[in-house]
Motif scaffolding. Structure first.
Motif, PDB file in Angstrom:
ATOM      1  N   GLU A 110      57.369  -5.004 -24.600  1.00  0.00           N
ATOM      2  CA  GLU A 110      58.707  -4.442 -24.740  1.00  0.00           C
ATOM      3  C   GLU A 110      59.663  -5.528 -24.274  1.00  0.00           C
ATOM      4  O   GLU A 110      59.318  -6.323 -23.396  1.00  0.00           O
ATOM      5  N   MET A 111      60.840  -5.557 -24.844  1.00  0.00           N
ATOM      6  CA  MET A 111      61.804  -6.593 -24.503  1.00  0.00           C
ATOM      7  C   MET A 111      63.145  -5.954 -24.167  1.00  0.00           C
ATOM      8  O   MET A 111      63.624  -5.071 -24.877  1.00  0.00           O
ATOM      9  N   ILE A 112      63.719  -6.428 -23.069  1.00  0.00           N
ATOM     10  CA  ILE A 112      65.108  -6.124 -22.722  1.00  0.00           C
ATOM     11  C   ILE A 112      65.791  -7.476 -22.625  1.00  0.00           C
ATOM     12  O   ILE A 112      65.547  -8.238 -21.685  1.00  0.00           O
ATOM     13  N   ALA A 113      66.590  -7.815 -23.610  1.00  0.00           N
ATOM     14  CA  ALA A 113      67.227  -9.135 -23.644  1.00  0.00           C
ATOM     15  C   ALA A 113      68.586  -9.003 -24.313  1.00  0.00           C
ATOM     16  O   ALA A 113      68.691  -8.424 -25.394  1.00  0.00           O
ATOM     17  N   ARG A 114      69.572  -9.547 -23.634  1.00  0.00           N
ATOM     18  CA  ARG A 114      70.937  -9.513 -24.150  1.00  0.00           C
ATOM     19  C   ARG A 114      71.543 -10.913 -24.069  1.00  0.00           C
ATOM     20  O   ARG A 114      71.197 -11.684 -23.175  1.00  0.00           O
ATOM     21  N   PRO A 115      72.466 -11.232 -24.949  1.00  0.00           N
ATOM     22  CA  PRO A 115      73.058 -12.577 -24.938  1.00  0.00           C
ATOM     23  C   PRO A 115      73.768 -12.877 -23.620  1.00  0.00           C
ATOM     24  O   PRO A 115      74.472 -12.034 -23.081  1.00  0.00           O
ATOM     25  N   ASN A 116      73.533 -14.083 -23.113  1.00  0.00           N
ATOM     26  CA  ASN A 116      74.192 -14.587 -21.906  1.00  0.00           C
ATOM     27  C   ASN A 116      73.934 -13.748 -20.664  1.00  0.00           C
ATOM     28  O   ASN A 116      74.709 -13.814 -19.715  1.00  0.00           O
ATOM     29  N   PHE A 117      72.850 -12.980 -20.627  1.00  0.00           N
ATOM     30  CA  PHE A 117      72.555 -12.147 -19.469  1.00  0.00           C
ATOM     31  C   PHE A 117      71.733 -12.909 -18.445  1.00  0.00           C
ATOM     32  O   PHE A 117      70.815 -13.649 -18.784  1.00  0.00           O
ATOM     33  N   SER A 118      72.093 -12.686 -17.181  1.00  0.00           N
ATOM     34  CA  SER A 118      71.277 -13.165 -16.072  1.00  0.00           C
ATOM     35  C   SER A 118      70.437 -11.983 -15.588  1.00  0.00           C
ATOM     36  O   SER A 118      70.652 -10.833 -16.006  1.00  0.00           O
ATOM     37  N   LEU A 119      69.515 -12.247 -14.690  1.00  0.00           N
ATOM     38  CA  LEU A 119      68.739 -11.148 -14.118  1.00  0.00           C
ATOM     39  C   LEU A 119      69.650 -10.213 -13.327  1.00  0.00           C
ATOM     40  O   LEU A 119      69.449  -8.999 -13.328  1.00  0.00           O
ATOM     41  N   GLU A 120      70.669 -10.769 -12.677  1.00  0.00           N
ATOM     42  CA  GLU A 120      71.639  -9.936 -11.966  1.00  0.00           C
ATOM     43  C   GLU A 120      72.331  -8.977 -12.936  1.00  0.00           C
ATOM     44  O   GLU A 120      72.516  -7.790 -12.623  1.00  0.00           O
ATOM     45  N   ASP A 121      72.718  -9.463 -14.112  1.00  0.00           N
ATOM     46  CA  ASP A 121      73.337  -8.593 -15.113  1.00  0.00           C
ATOM     47  C   ASP A 121      72.393  -7.454 -15.478  1.00  0.00           C
ATOM     48  O   ASP A 121      72.826  -6.298 -15.599  1.00  0.00           O
ATOM     49  N   HIS A 122      71.117  -7.762 -15.663  1.00  0.00           N
ATOM     50  CA  HIS A 122      70.148  -6.710 -15.988  1.00  0.00           C
ATOM     51  C   HIS A 122      70.032  -5.696 -14.861  1.00  0.00           C
ATOM     52  O   HIS A 122      69.966  -4.485 -15.112  1.00  0.00           O
ATOM     53  N   LEU A 123      70.007  -6.166 -13.623  1.00  0.00           N
ATOM     54  CA  LEU A 123      69.936  -5.248 -12.481  1.00  0.00           C
ATOM     55  C   LEU A 123      71.142  -4.308 -12.452  1.00  0.00           C
ATOM     56  O   LEU A 123      71.023  -3.155 -12.025  1.00  0.00           O
ATOM     57  N   ASN A 124      72.288  -4.794 -12.902  1.00  0.00           N
ATOM     58  CA  ASN A 124      73.516  -3.992 -12.879  1.00  0.00           C
ATOM     59  C   ASN A 124      73.696  -3.104 -14.099  1.00  0.00           C
ATOM     60  O   ASN A 124      74.690  -2.381 -14.174  1.00  0.00           O
ATOM     61  N   THR A 125      72.760  -3.145 -15.052  1.00  0.00           N
ATOM     62  CA  THR A 125      72.955  -2.358 -16.284  1.00  0.00           C
ATOM     63  C   THR A 125      71.802  -1.414 -16.590  1.00  0.00           C
ATOM     64  O   THR A 125      71.551  -1.103 -17.741  1.00  0.00           O
ATOM     65  N   GLY A 126      71.085  -0.972 -15.595  1.00  0.00           N
ATOM     66  CA  GLY A 126      70.181   0.143 -15.795  1.00  0.00           C
ATOM     67  C   GLY A 126      68.757  -0.156 -16.222  1.00  0.00           C
ATOM     68  O   GLY A 126      68.201   0.598 -17.017  1.00  0.00           O
ATOM     69  N   ILE A 127      68.145  -1.205 -15.702  1.00  0.00           N
ATOM     70  CA  ILE A 127      66.745  -1.457 -16.060  1.00  0.00           C
ATOM     71  C   ILE A 127      65.773  -0.775 -15.087  1.00  0.00           C
ATOM     72  O   ILE A 127      64.573  -0.824 -15.295  1.00  0.00           O
TER      73      ILE A 127
END
Length: 167
Positions: free
Chosen positions: A42-59
């Protein structure tokens, strides 16, 4: 007797455009299948995202699912501040996974114009993997080895940063 090939590994890839360009999870799945290993990705990947961005957007909910491996990828992180942030965020994500989930840190590479920063990129990613007793996946080092064998090898896409299919 249970063999490794009879077990399906569940792998979550979290990253940005360096992960979704050329669909890295699907590529990995095809390579594993050629070796007789069953893999679900499974992949969760968004343009220009850091791991911090992922932590802040509901993973968080996705991380609580049963994964054998979570592969973490962000940009080069060669600067001191970005290195500290990478290590912090890898630790934060590892803390949200189930106890038996292994963490793998996917080392990327600097853009072609900043290639001299590769050793700093490798060090940042190695330190992040070590911080969680995880595995380093040295993709940037692999690109360097390919370029040393043949500097004309097309490992970069047209922007000098994202990987070409061969990269």
């Amino acid at each position: 007797m249970l063999t490794l090939a009879a077990v399906t590994l569940r792998i979550l890839f979290i990253g940005n455009s360096l992960t979704y360009t050329n669909d890295l999870p699907a590529t990995f799945q095809r390579i594993a299948a050629a070796e007789g290993q069953s893999v679900e990705t499974e992949m969760i990947a968004r343009p220009n995202f850091s791991l911090e961005d992922h932590l802040n957007t509901g993973i968080r909910g996705t991380l609580r699912k049963k994964w054998d491996v979570v592969v973490l990828q962000q940009g080069p992180s060669s600067l001191d501040e970005s290195r500290r942030q990478l290590i912090h965020d890898v630790k934060a994500i590892a803390a949200l996974t189930r106890p038996r989930t292994r963490i793998a840190v996917l080392m990327v590479w600097p853009e072609r114009a900043r290639w001299q920063a590769l050793s700093r990129v490798e060090e940042s990613h190695r330190l992040a993997a070590e911080a969680v007793k995880g595995q380093l996946i040295p993709a940037g080092t692999g690109m360097q080895a390919a370029l040393e064998r043949d500097p004309r090898r097309p490992v970069f896409g047209g922007d000098g940063f994202h990987p070409a299919v061969m990269g």
